[in-house]
Scaffold this motif. Structure first.
Motif, PDB file in Angstrom:
ATOM      1  N   GLU A 104       1.085  -1.476  -0.366  1.00 50.30           N
ATOM      2  CA  GLU A 104      -0.166  -0.267  -0.430  1.00 50.30           C
ATOM      3  C   GLU A 104       0.699   1.210  -0.461  1.00 50.30           C
ATOM      4  N   ARG A 106       1.062   4.802  -0.003  1.00 48.89           N
ATOM      5  CA  ARG A 106       0.368   6.411   0.629  1.00 48.89           C
ATOM      6  C   ARG A 106       1.350   7.491   0.572  1.00 48.89           C
TER       7      ARG A 106
ATOM      8  N   HIS B   8      -3.358   3.401  15.155  1.00 50.99           N
ATOM      9  CA  HIS B   8      -4.689   3.174  14.151  1.00 50.99           C
ATOM     10  C   HIS B   8      -5.564   4.064  14.088  1.00 50.99           C
ATOM     11  N   GLU B  11     -10.729   7.213  10.529  1.00 44.86           N
ATOM     12  CA  GLU B  11     -10.302   7.909   9.612  1.00 44.86           C
ATOM     13  C   GLU B  11     -11.565   9.680  10.134  1.00 44.86           C
ATOM     14  N   SER B  51      -5.980   7.395   3.498  1.00 42.15           N
ATOM     15  CA  SER B  51      -6.596   6.112   2.889  1.00 42.15           C
ATOM     16  C   SER B  51      -7.010   5.808   1.715  1.00 42.15           C
ATOM     17  N   THR B  52      -8.186   7.002   0.981  1.00 37.68           N
ATOM     18  CA  THR B  52      -8.823   6.975   0.099  1.00 37.68           C
ATOM     19  C   THR B  52      -7.383   7.689  -0.750  1.00 37.68           C
ATOM     20  N   ALA B  54      -4.837   6.346  -1.467  1.00 42.52           N
ATOM     21  CA  ALA B  54      -3.911   5.407  -1.469  1.00 42.52           C
ATOM     22  C   ALA B  54      -3.485   4.293  -2.726  1.00 42.52           C
ATOM     23  N   THR B  56      -2.459   0.564  -3.861  1.00 41.36           N
ATOM     24  CA  THR B  56      -2.504  -0.608  -3.690  1.00 41.36           C
ATOM     25  C   THR B  56      -1.935  -2.080  -4.655  1.00 41.36           C
ATOM     26  N   GLY B  70      -6.678   2.625  -3.526  1.00 41.52           N
ATOM     27  CA  GLY B  70      -7.681   2.486  -1.891  1.00 41.52           C
ATOM     28  C   GLY B  70      -6.053   1.743  -1.613  1.00 41.52           C
ATOM     29  N   PRO B  71      -6.961   1.885  -0.320  1.00 36.88           N
ATOM     30  CA  PRO B  71      -5.612   1.043   0.578  1.00 36.88           C
ATOM     31  C   PRO B  71      -5.817  -0.922  -0.095  1.00 36.88           C
ATOM     32  N   GLU B  74      -9.906  -2.586   2.902  1.00 39.74           N
ATOM     33  CA  GLU B  74     -11.059  -0.903   3.251  1.00 39.74           C
ATOM     34  C   GLU B  74     -11.795  -1.845   4.853  1.00 39.74           C
ATOM     35  N   GLN B  78      -7.832   2.144  10.148  1.00 35.88           N
ATOM     36  CA  GLN B  78      -6.829   2.533   9.023  1.00 35.88           C
ATOM     37  C   GLN B  78      -5.774   2.935  10.099  1.00 35.88           C
TER      38      GLN B  78
END
Lengths: 111, 114
Positions: A104, A106, B8, B11, B51-52, B54, B56, B70-71, B74, B78
């Protein structure tokens, strides 16, 4: 720009690896980290000990639980400076293939 | 001994903060950083963007990689950021984890780095 790379894998699959395969994977991680470090791109990061070794703090209650907060599949975290997302995705593709690996990517802000 | 403190978060809880609350939380993180620096334990750290944003890269079979928006997962929870601390033992890492500025729904996962 700084990017965070979160490496998620299949922990069961990874645990099933033979010791020499695991060692080889770790070696290739260090190799990639070294290569990124030499170009000045690597900010920080490395492999994490397995999720089972984690301790999670839940501040609302103050409780501690054994194990990771969620999933447990997070195996490594890296921070790398890249020109843009395209370059970051190229870097992501270079990580050694551990079973079921997903990387991932970011943008991150230095803290 | 390097430990990583992973924050963690939920969000949407962070997105719902007022500007004032955001500034306050930010100031608390700055104070946390200052304390770690003073104690000589601070390692690398980062605040992750939502994370929106991101992407992968998923490896399905050897050489077969797919990039998705996206991450990785989902999930409600996150990774919001992390701090690496260089401390003597697990207890010390945990002590720092307890000092991390958080919102009620957060959790702080502490792990040694390899």
């Amino acid at each position: 720009m700084r990017y965070a790379f979160l490496l998620y894998g299949d922990e069961v699959g990874a645990a099933a690896l033979r010791a020499e395969d695991r060692a080889e994977l770790a070696r290739r991680h260090r190799e990639l980290a070294g290569a990124l470090d030499r170009t000045g791109a690597l900010v920080a990061g490395g492999l994490l000990r397995p999720g089972a070794t984690a301790t999670t703090l839940w501040p609302a209650s103050g409780r501690l639980t054994d194990g990771p907060s969620s999933g447990g599949q997070l195996g490594a975290v890296y921070l790398v400076d890249c020109a843009d997302l395209d370059e970051a995705l190229l870097v992501a593709r270079r990580f050694p293939c551990s079973p079921g690996l997903s990387v991932e990517v970011r943008p991150a802000r230095a803290a | 001994m390097q430990h990583i403190l992973m924050l963690h978060i939920n969000e949407s809880a962070y997105a719902a903060l007022t500007e004032e609350q955001q500034s306050e939380l930010y100031a608390e993180h700055m104070a946390f950083i200052a304390a770690m620096n003073e104690a000589g334990v601070k390692g690398p750290s980062a605040q992750l963007t939502p994370s929106t944003g991101a992407r992968t890269v998923r490896t399905r079979a050897k050489g077969d990689q797919l990039v998705t928006d996206g991450p990785f997962a989902e999930t409600q929870e996150q990774l919001g950021g992390f701090y690496v601390v260089d401390v003597t033992d697990d207890d010390e890492a945990l002590a720092w984890a307890r000092r991390l500025p958080v919102l009620p729904g957060d959790s702080v996962e502490v792990r040694r780095m390899m």
